[in-house]
Design an enzyme around this catalytic site. Sequence first.
Site, PDB file in Angstrom:
ATOM      1  CG  HIS A   1      -1.817  -1.123   1.412  1.00  0.00           C
ATOM      2  ND1 HIS A   1      -1.626  -2.094   2.367  1.00  0.00           N
ATOM      3  CD2 HIS A   1      -2.945  -1.477   0.744  1.00  0.00           C
ATOM      4  CE1 HIS A   1      -2.608  -2.985   2.292  1.00  0.00           C
ATOM      5  NE2 HIS A   1      -3.421  -2.641   1.310  1.00  0.00           N
TER       6      HIS A   1
ATOM      7  CB  SER B   1      -4.189  -7.027   4.868  1.00  0.00           C
ATOM      8  OG  SER B   1      -3.913  -5.824   4.182  1.00  0.00           O
TER       9      SER B   1
HETATM   10  P1  AMP Z   1      -6.397  -4.091  -0.208  1.00  0.00           P
HETATM   11  O1  AMP Z   1      -6.269  -3.242   1.017  1.00  0.00           O
HETATM   12  O2  AMP Z   1      -5.894  -5.483  -0.021  1.00  0.00           O
HETATM   13  O3  AMP Z   1      -7.774  -4.017  -0.803  1.00  0.00           O
HETATM   14  O4  AMP Z   1      -5.429  -3.466  -1.278  1.00  0.00           O
HETATM   15  C1  AMP Z   1      -5.508  -2.125  -1.634  1.00  0.00           C
HETATM   16  C2  AMP Z   1      -4.650  -1.873  -2.834  1.00  0.00           C
HETATM   17  O5  AMP Z   1      -3.302  -2.215  -2.533  1.00  0.00           O
HETATM   18  C3  AMP Z   1      -5.062  -2.730  -4.041  1.00  0.00           C
HETATM   19  O6  AMP Z   1      -4.941  -1.973  -5.224  1.00  0.00           O
HETATM   20  C4  AMP Z   1      -4.048  -3.843  -3.991  1.00  0.00           C
HETATM   21  O7  AMP Z   1      -3.818  -4.431  -5.260  1.00  0.00           O
HETATM   22  C5  AMP Z   1      -2.822  -3.113  -3.502  1.00  0.00           C
HETATM   23  N1  AMP Z   1      -1.874  -4.070  -2.937  1.00  0.00           N
HETATM   24  C6  AMP Z   1      -2.114  -5.042  -2.022  1.00  0.00           C
HETATM   25  N2  AMP Z   1      -1.017  -5.776  -1.789  1.00  0.00           N
HETATM   26  C7  AMP Z   1      -0.049  -5.275  -2.594  1.00  0.00           C
HETATM   27  C8  AMP Z   1       1.317  -5.615  -2.839  1.00  0.00           C
HETATM   28  N3  AMP Z   1       1.916  -6.615  -2.199  1.00  0.00           N
HETATM   29  N4  AMP Z   1       1.992  -4.862  -3.739  1.00  0.00           N
HETATM   30  C9  AMP Z   1       1.408  -3.844  -4.402  1.00  0.00           C
HETATM   31  N5  AMP Z   1       0.122  -3.485  -4.209  1.00  0.00           N
HETATM   32  C10 AMP Z   1      -0.597  -4.188  -3.327  1.00  0.00           C
END
Ligand code: AMP
Length: 295
Positions: free
Chosen positions: A42, A191
């Site tokens: 993030h 997460s």
């Molecule tokens: P989330 O909180 O899991 O819904 O993720 C929020 C954003 O962060 C989404 O666009 C995910 O694709 C991105 N994201 C989650 N994990 C990663 C990671 N390891 N590397 C890059 N972006 C990520």
Amino acid sequence: MTPRIVRRIAELREEVAGYRRQQPEAARVGLIPTMGYLHEGHASLIRRSAQENGLTVLSIFVNPLQFGPNEDYNRYPRDEGRDIALASASGANVVFIPTEEEMYPEPIRTTVSVSGLTDRLCGASRPGHFDGVATIVSKLFHIVLPDHAYFGLKDAQQVAVVARMTRDLNLPIDIVPCMTVREIDGLALSSRNIYLNHEERSQALVLSQSLSQVPGWIEDGMTEAELVVRIRGKIRSQPLADIEYAEVLTFPDLTQPSADRPLRDSKEPLLVALAVRFGKTRLIDNVLLFPSEVK
Ligand code: AMP
């Protein structure tokens, strides 16, 4: 600088409008939608937005609409204090943390559904998930009216769905896909990684390890069917791994590449995507290859 913490939609609209009034010519607003429990993945999105925009809005909302009835909505990790500290250190200007009541004051009757792209990969095992994603992202787009929105390629299907929705609905927003951030040993940051016990975490390394072999396998001339057999075999070498899917699709249209031709002849980018359970935890990972990288 400490970001402004905003919990109401009206207040967020006012923050963005105020910034645009101050910068009538050069205003650029970046949005990063997240579900919180932030990590370096993030943070990389926030930093990228902070470089490219005068105002970076981070949203944190565990969106009930994108969780199925037997999924982890209630136990999804939450830590607002830590999230605000990380958002601040990464350069967010505004952190939007609405309640469920604020986002869904009445049962929602209007949803956004992207057909085709959403019936495969994660969409096949999580019915309704991408309608929930497209709907919340669309709501956030309409609330913030960003110039750019940042999404991680770790969720490659989500990138494809959001980009297609944006195009189909003529939203004047540039969707910026960002590279997956990994732990030193290769595990893609998520997460949900905190759910893994020691043994599960160590076996989960098979995902990034097998994906890292994909470019070589494609270079060697493997077809789609051969690659799927190879990668499944490698993942199955870990006794705790329970494969939900291991697929090769074109990106961003998510169509099947021709089955009997070597993948290296593909004219479109290829996505090799995995969803694998370790105990109760479902992990996803993928590699995206452009034709020039496999020739
Ligand atoms: P989330 O909180 O899991 O819904 O993720 C929020 C954003 O962060 C989404 O666009 C995910 O694709 C991105 N994201 C989650 N994990 C990663 C990671 N390891 N590397 C890059 N972006 C990520």
